[in-house]
Design an enzyme around this catalytic site. Structure first.
Site, PDB file in Angstrom:
ATOM      1  N   CYS A 192       0.772  -1.042  -0.072  1.00 27.04           N
ATOM      2  CA  CYS A 192       0.139   0.103   0.071  1.00 27.04           C
ATOM      3  C   CYS A 192       0.874   1.436   0.062  1.00 27.04           C
ATOM      4  CB  CYS A 192      -1.203  -0.078   1.420  1.00 27.04           C
ATOM      5  SG  CYS A 192      -0.130  -0.204   2.703  1.00 27.04           S
ATOM      6  N   HIS A 439      -1.245   1.353   7.525  1.00 29.44           N
ATOM      7  CA  HIS A 439      -1.744   1.436   6.217  1.00 29.44           C
ATOM      8  C   HIS A 439      -1.332   2.760   5.345  1.00 29.44           C
ATOM      9  CE1 HIS A 439      -4.275   0.323   2.859  1.00 29.44           C
ATOM     10  NE2 HIS A 439      -5.080   1.127   3.197  1.00 29.44           N
TER      11      HIS A 439
END
Length: 1104
Positions: A192, A439
């Site tokens: 990510c 994330h």
């Protein structure tokens, strides 16, 4: 015993004010769009170190109407880390096709300092195939089990799971392209961070255009060419309708699967990728693009106050690192960046020809780039604790950034003032999570309008400006009160999602940077290549959508058997994956399919006879029987369902075609009687070591093998009377079974039936038996079955190609190392040490294979249920058996006279004692006198935990995490009086943010205190021992305290120090010590400029 703290109801902290006591079941839960339900579960695990099971589950808890539980591997899931996952507790009883999506984080609480708690965030679509998800390497087992770290106190571990369930029935049906006009990027596991950066770079059109104009050819392969892989990726983002894979790009970086599952730092990747592209662009039409877009310059200067002297140095930058801690916004960070430092007093500047002078030191900017990348230092290093930590403080950034403010305070006198440095915010890259993971996603406004978009891996959504700006400032947030009428104290929590990188575009360069990019910017070969890829992708998508209407029929012929046996396969008859498949509608009558085959293969319908394949109990796969006339009247779909019960399996057939003597014209197959047996024939040549398919034949059940010898000789091209040996190939899994056939017995007596295989060869002579490696069929098949090609790599350089060896799975440990030694020209095979491969991490296993520690090569390659073909090797300086009998210790010797520290490796037999180590050191180090005695201490985190007895065995000493320190024993300790004792003395300072926490630093030591000695006298001896000058001792405030279990009790000069310490073993409890509180003025250890949280993890590398 597992218990939840009393403050949590049923172990769950409900965080959503809308939750009620009634929880809907899985079956009748409401499908409300965008209805996230949150909760927290706390799991207290007592007697943690005594858990002797591989995996351990928490009690079941309910959040969002779903049942969950935490799964941990206390000793790690094949790694030396605690492994932790969120698991769907009732996955085994849920209805077919169930799924649920959740954002969640897992935390191991730190009981000494909650700020050091380890938290990791992720998201996952839970299904029957992936009913648990989490982190295999959550935290180091060493850190976990070390009581000083604060995670495992009183052998109790506290774990938290915070779950945010998305109750959206159509979450994955969301169409990003349709809703926003943009597509996302697929996450390969932990990419990510890369996806957010790639989206940001893609939406700088000038950068994208330059990438398109990098020279590539149609012969390039994306997985081997960074320019082509990036061109391909950008083209797909621009012109496709679904999310795009980044696998070709990461392969072009030289990354393997393990790299894709290792989360790195987006700032570090940005730097490495731009440097690599800058290098690839050299000598091309787009050379210099990276510099034109991102390069700015600043000038470092030192200017003397009292003399006319100034030193300057101009440096370039592609991004700027801005302090977050102590700064309220971007402007405050720039103010700090150009802050002037006064060099005076003891810190004067040495100017050429002028000597030491008072001076001013600082940095000013000579020019800023069109695209300004600001890296926010959200992660910093705590030198006293030797840990990284994340700064979640509130930090504001403007939509418009004016770097000409206050009359150009950031600009140097040489700067071009005609350039207006007014910037517009283009992208906000966000990190959500803690120091150990999390994330990444990005907020981008591609054309600098008011419309923002959130790029979160595959999902792209329209967002309001507030979501991209204010909500990414960080800091704390207050939850709305459930009952506003009551005077409840509002609940405040730290926001772990905050901006990590900002991209600004200069307003005057907007037209240049946000330019138009269309197909004419893309090379013709690239358009053709990618158009074909898209057409193929569309074809596969269509096939997949219509798959339920079709079936695949795999038709194997004699030509398939001839083409594969002895080349691709040796056992059974054919690899069906390599057989031509025909995609046929299930409703098609089988007779119509036969007509299609007649057209495709040129075999008349009446000459075709089809056999059904069957899997036998011994795991072989053979033609079992021909299709009946009634079966051939059925549809293809009916045949597939009736002949193969395996779900979604292909219909596999053998096409029997009989030809004329000249092998040209197909013939009508003869009628098959009940006692006819179809046999397949393979031929072996022991001299050439060749094995091939030569045909098939029908025999009568009551016939005898000797009756077909002439036919077999004709098949092989032998003389009619050639003596041959016959064998039946019975099975090959898990072991070879190939037995001689009695030529005078009947085929029925030999238990031969339809689909069986006869292998034969010339009867070998005595000379051939002696000369051939594998003189008969069984020995050759045994060899092939156990043959293993092993890829050997150097342990120190696992990315290098290495070499390949053909070995046998039955080879012993000695066989393997002998062959490796021969390949490497090493005279003594016992100097080869091997390490097995971890199939999950794609890395070497942490521990090498012990000398003769395994019996066979097959054991070296086995890894749980998987089998590897990789081994790593080292060439040792001494034989491995000798090395395994030795223990190597790294010992840091502290010279009390010179203050120098030298690290020595001592290698001794494992049965040796600390006394032997000391004797070895005496011959290697410089002592104050030949009679000086040494001792060895265990030092950890600036404390002395142990003084080793000279009789202690070295075998069990672990020097991997603790420092072993050797030093001379001072004379005063050797001749200590009965009323004197040695005490621990440690340096400490107080945490700037939490003053109650003491942080040790520097080198701990012992000092002898006498019975009636006051602190004032002891101070003088300590000052002398540490060689602290009087002026420093008076200038720097030194405080002396008796510290017990982390609490400091400050002493006065008149206090009798010895009275505070017990008369027990002077090397006893390290938590009772004399503390020296002062500022740590020692130089800090070198630390990466990037200050990112992954400094001590595997760095980002692009290998190609």
């Amino acid at each position: 015993m597992l218990t939840a703290p009393p403050e949590y109801t049923d172990g769950i902290e409900q965080m959503d004010a809308a939750l009620t006591d009634e929880i809907p079941s899985v079956e009748n839960r409401p499908q409300v769009a965008d209805d996230p339900v949150m909760g927290k579960y706390t799991w207290k695990i007592d007697n943690f170190s005594k858990l002797n099971i591989r995996k351990y589950y928490s009690d079941t808890f309910v959040i969002g109407g779903y049942k969950w539980r935490i799964l941990i591997f206390p000793k790690g899931n094949t790694v030396d880390h605690l492994s932790m996952y969120l698991d769907v507790a009732d996955s085994s009883v849920l209805p077919y096709g169930w799924s649920r999506f959740a954002n969640f984080n897992l935390t191991v609480l730190n009981k000494i300092d909650p700020k050091l708690s380890i938290r990791k965030d992720t998201q996952h679509q839970f299904t029957a195939r992936e009913s648990d998800w989490g982190f295999t390497s959550f935290m180091s087992l060493h850190d976990l089990y070390d009581p000083a770290r604060g995670y495992l106190l009183n052998d109790t571990l506290i774990v938290e799971a915070e779950v945010n369930v998305r109750k959206m029935g159509d979450y994955w049906a969301y169409d990003s392209k349709k809703e926003t006009g943009f597509v996302g990027l697929k996450n390969q596991g932990a990419t990510c961070y890369m996806n957010s950066l790639l989206q940001t770079l893609y939406h700088i059109p000038y950068f994208r255009k330059a990438v398109y104009h990098m020279p590539t050819t149609e012969n390039d392969v994306p997985s081997n060419s960074i320019p082509l892989a990036l061109q391909s990726l950008f083209y797909k983002i621009q012109y496709t309708d679904t999310s795009v894979s980044t696998k070709d790009l990461t392969k072009s970086f030289g990354w393997d699967t393990f790299d894709s599952f290792m989360q790195h730092d987006v700032q570090e990747l940005n730097r490495v990728l731009c440097e690599k592209l800058e290098d690839k662009m050299k000598g091309t039409a787009v050379e210099g693009t990276i510099q034109q877009l991102f390069e700015g310059h600043h000038m470092s200067y030192v200017e003397c106050v009292n003399v006319d002297y100034k030193s300057t140095r101009k440096e370039s930058f592609y991004d700027l690192q801005l302090d977050v801690k102590g700064c309220k916004d971007v402007y405050a960070s720039f103010d700090k960046y150009v802050e002037v430092e006064n060099l005076d007093g003891d810190n004067k500047y040495h100017a050429e020809q002028h000597g030491l002078q008072d001076a001013r030191k600082g940095v000013l900017f000579t020019d800023f780039p069109p695209v300004l990348q600001l890296q926010l230092k959200r992660f910093e290093y705590d030198f006293t604790r030797d840990v990284m930590f994340k700064i979640n403080d509130r930090y504001e950034f403007p939509l418009e950034l004016d770097l000409d403010r206050e009359n150009g305070k950031y600009l140097s006198p040489e700067a071009d003032r005609s350039v207006r440095n007014l910037y517009m915010l283009h992208s906000v890259l966000v990190h959500s999570g803690g120091v150990h993971g999390g994330h990444y996603y990005a907020f981008i406004r591609p054309t600098l309008t008011d419309q923002w978009y959130k790029f979160d891996d595959e999902r792209v959504t329209k967002e309001e400006m507030k979501r991209a700006l204010e909500e990414q400032y960080g800091g704390e947030e207050e939850l709305p009160q459930v009952n506003p009428g009551l005077n409840n104290t509002p609940f405040r929590f730290t926001k772990y999602s905050n901006a990590y990188m900002l991209v600004y575009i200069r307003q005057s360069d907007k037209e240049k940077v946000i330019c138009n990019v269309d197909e004419k910017d893309i090379a013709e070969h690239l358009r053709v290549r990618l158009k074909k890829e898209q057409e193929e992708k569309e074809r596969k998508r269509k096939e997949k959508a219509e798959a339920h209407l079709y079936t695949i029929i795999k038709v194997a012929c004699d030509s398939d058997l001839s083409g594969q046996i002895g080349k691709d396969i040796f056992f059974d008859l054919v690899d069906h994956d390599k057989v031509t498949g025909f995609r046929v509608q299930k409703q098609t009558p089988f007779k119509a399919f036969k007509e299609e085959i007649a057209k495709e293969l040129g075999i008349p319908v009446e000459c075709q006879r089809y056999w059904i394949w069957a899997k036998r109990q011994n795991h072989t796969y053979r033609p079992n029987r021909p299709l009946t006339e009634s079966e051939e009247l059925q549809s293809v779909g009916f045949l597939k369902e009736s002949s193969n019960k395996a779900y979604n399996a292909d219909l596999k057939l053998f096409l029997e075609v009989n030809r004329s003597k000249d092998q040209k014209l197909p013939q009508r197959p003869p009628d098959k009687a009940r006692d006819d047996i179809l046999l397949f024939i393979k031929l072996y040549d022991p001299i050439k070591e060749e094995f091939r398919y030569v045909g098939r034949t029908f025999v009568k059940a009551n016939g005898k093998p000797r009756e077909i010898l002439e036919e077999l000789n004709e098949m092989a091209g032998f003389a009619p009377n050639q003596e041959i040996d016959l064998y039946e190939e019975i099975k090959f899994d898990p072991t070879i079974m190939c037995e001689p056939i009695e030529k005078n017995a009947t085929f029925r007596a030999c238990q031969l039936e339809d689909g069986d295989i006869i292998c034969y060869q010339k009867t070998p002579t005595a000379e051939e038996i002696a000369d051939c490696r594998f003189p008969d069929v069984p020995s050759f098949l045994e060899y092939v079955h156990n043959r293993q090609i092993v890829h050997f790599k150097r342990l120190e350089a696992p990315k290098e190609e290495g070499f390949f060896l053909e070995l046998s799975k039955l080879h012993t440990y000695d066989d393997v190392v002998e062959k490796v030694a021969l390949e490497l020209n090493v005279d003594d095979p016992s100097k080869i040490r091997l390490t097995a491969h971890n199939c999950y991490s794609q890395q070497p296993k942490p521990q090498p294979i012990k000398y003769r520690g395994v019996d066979r090569l097959s054991e070296m390659l086995a890894h749980y249920t998987q089998v590897s073909d990789i081994l790593y090797y080292e060439i040792l300086d001494i034989p491995l058996p000798e090395l395994q009998g030795l223990k190597t210790l790294k010992v840091a010797f502290h010279n009390n006279r010179t203050e120098e520290v030298s690290v020595l490796s001592v290698r001794l037999p494992k049965q040796s004692t600390i006394g032997d180590v000391i004797n070895e050191l005496k011959g290697k180090v410089e002592r104050s006198s030949p009679h000086a005695e040494l001792r060895i201490l265990e030092v950890f985190y600036h404390k002395i935990y142990k003084v080793f007895s000279v009789n202690e065995k070295i075998e069990n000493i672990n020097d991997q995490y603790w420092t072993l320190r050797a030093e001379e024993i001072p004379e005063e300790e050797l001749h200590m009086g009965a009323n004197s004792r040695a005490i621990h003395v440690y340096h400490f300072s107080r945490d700037a943010t939490q003053s109650h926490l003491l942080q040790n630093f520097g080198e701990p030591f012992f000092i002898v205190v006498h019975e009636d000695e006051a602190l004032a006298a002891l101070k003088e001896r300590i000052k002398k021992k540490l060689q602290v000058p009087d002026e420093e001792f008076s200038k720097v405030v030194w405080k002396f305290a008796f510290v017990s279990l982390g609490r400091a009790d400050y002493l006065e000069d008149t206090d009798i120090v010895a009275s505070r310490f017990s008369k027990r073993d002077p090397y006893g409890a390290w938590e009772h010590y004399l503390g020296l509180e002062h500022t740590d003025t020692a130089p800090k250890r070198s630390h990466q400029v990037s200050q990112n949280r992954h400094t001590y993890e595997k760095p980002v590398k692009i290998y190609n």
